[in-house]
Scaffold this motif. Structure first.
Motif, PDB file in Angstrom:
ATOM      1  N   GLY A  11       0.825  -1.250   0.168  1.00 20.93           N
ATOM      2  CA  GLY A  11       0.033  -0.131   0.042  1.00 20.93           C
ATOM      3  C   GLY A  11       0.691   1.323  -0.124  1.00 20.93           C
ATOM      4  O   GLY A  11       0.356   2.184  -0.714  1.00 20.93           O
ATOM      5  N   ARG A  12       1.892   1.351   0.865  1.00 23.53           N
ATOM      6  CA  ARG A  12       2.886   2.486   0.893  1.00 23.53           C
ATOM      7  C   ARG A  12       3.383   2.897  -0.823  1.00 23.53           C
ATOM      8  O   ARG A  12       3.499   3.865  -1.114  1.00 23.53           O
ATOM      9  N   LEU A  14       2.139   1.686  -3.543  1.00 27.29           N
ATOM     10  CA  LEU A  14       0.979   2.368  -4.297  1.00 27.29           C
ATOM     11  C   LEU A  14       0.735   3.807  -4.060  1.00 27.29           C
ATOM     12  O   LEU A  14       0.378   4.603  -5.092  1.00 27.29           O
ATOM     13  N   GLY A  15       0.708   4.146  -2.719  1.00 26.18           N
ATOM     14  CA  GLY A  15       0.388   5.569  -2.294  1.00 26.18           C
ATOM     15  C   GLY A  15       1.351   6.452  -2.829  1.00 26.18           C
ATOM     16  O   GLY A  15       1.079   7.594  -3.350  1.00 26.18           O
ATOM     17  N   TYR A  16       2.495   6.054  -2.933  1.00 27.27           N
ATOM     18  CA  TYR A  16       3.749   6.892  -3.436  1.00 27.27           C
ATOM     19  C   TYR A  16       3.494   7.118  -4.938  1.00 27.27           C
ATOM     20  O   TYR A  16       3.763   8.156  -5.443  1.00 27.27           O
ATOM     21  N   LEU A  18       0.859   7.089  -6.436  1.00 29.66           N
ATOM     22  CA  LEU A  18      -0.198   7.807  -7.055  1.00 29.66           C
ATOM     23  C   LEU A  18       0.102   9.326  -6.832  1.00 29.66           C
ATOM     24  O   LEU A  18      -0.083  10.331  -7.595  1.00 29.66           O
ATOM     25  N   ILE A  19       0.878   9.648  -5.662  1.00 32.95           N
ATOM     26  CA  ILE A  19       1.362  10.993  -5.183  1.00 32.95           C
ATOM     27  C   ILE A  19       2.353  11.380  -6.308  1.00 32.95           C
ATOM     28  O   ILE A  19       2.198  12.561  -6.716  1.00 32.95           O
ATOM     29  N   SER A  22       0.528  12.206  -9.724  1.00 33.13           N
ATOM     30  CA  SER A  22      -0.466  13.354  -9.653  1.00 33.13           C
ATOM     31  C   SER A  22       0.549  14.584  -9.610  1.00 33.13           C
ATOM     32  O   SER A  22       0.304  15.779 -10.157  1.00 33.13           O
ATOM     33  N   ARG A  77       6.022  10.687   6.699  1.00 28.32           N
ATOM     34  CA  ARG A  77       4.351  10.174   6.408  1.00 28.32           C
ATOM     35  C   ARG A  77       3.667  11.668   6.825  1.00 28.32           C
ATOM     36  O   ARG A  77       2.768  11.896   5.855  1.00 28.32           O
ATOM     37  N   ALA A  81       1.557  13.672   3.803  1.00 29.49           N
ATOM     38  CA  ALA A  81       0.185  13.839   3.789  1.00 29.49           C
ATOM     39  C   ALA A  81      -0.252  15.283   3.761  1.00 29.49           C
ATOM     40  O   ALA A  81      -1.319  15.681   2.933  1.00 29.49           O
ATOM     41  N   PHE A  84       0.195  16.698   0.070  1.00 33.76           N
ATOM     42  CA  PHE A  84      -0.710  16.177  -0.697  1.00 33.76           C
ATOM     43  C   PHE A  84      -1.855  16.668  -0.838  1.00 33.76           C
ATOM     44  O   PHE A  84      -2.850  17.123  -1.781  1.00 33.76           O
TER      45      PHE A  84
END
Length: 90
Positions: A11-12, A14-16, A18-19, A22, A77, A81, A84
């Motif tokens: 998940g980390r 995939l989050g990275y 995505l960020i 974008s 973290r 956040a 973002f």
């Protein structure tokens, strides 16, 4: 194949991704359209339009040491956040 599966199931990661996607999308669209908009609406020449990019890159190089210090002190973290969220609302 096991490496990629473990990376894309995290998940980390995939989050990275995505960020990062974008952020790159916003900056690329800005870099592509800003000179055209400035030249068309304000009739600036190429050198004046190019100086606009100094206003984008110089603050980044000045803030980078501060961002590194914050990351070392409190981790990545919470600043990520906040960044973002600020990027999403701007």
């Amino acid at each position: 194949m096991s490496f990629w599966r473990s990376m894309l199931c995290n998940g980390r990661i995939l989050g990275y991704l995505l960020i990062e996607f974008s952020s790159v999308t916003v900056s690329t669209s800005l870099y592509a359209t800003l000179p055209l908009h400035i030249q068309e609406n304000f009739k600036w020449d190429l050198s004046a339009t190019g100086l606009l990019f100094a206003g984008i890159t110089v603050p980044d190089s000045l803030i980078s040491p501060l961002a590194s210090w914050v990351r070392d002190r409190i981790g990545a973290r919470y600043p990520a956040a906040v960044g973002f969220i600020v990027q999403a609302y701007s």
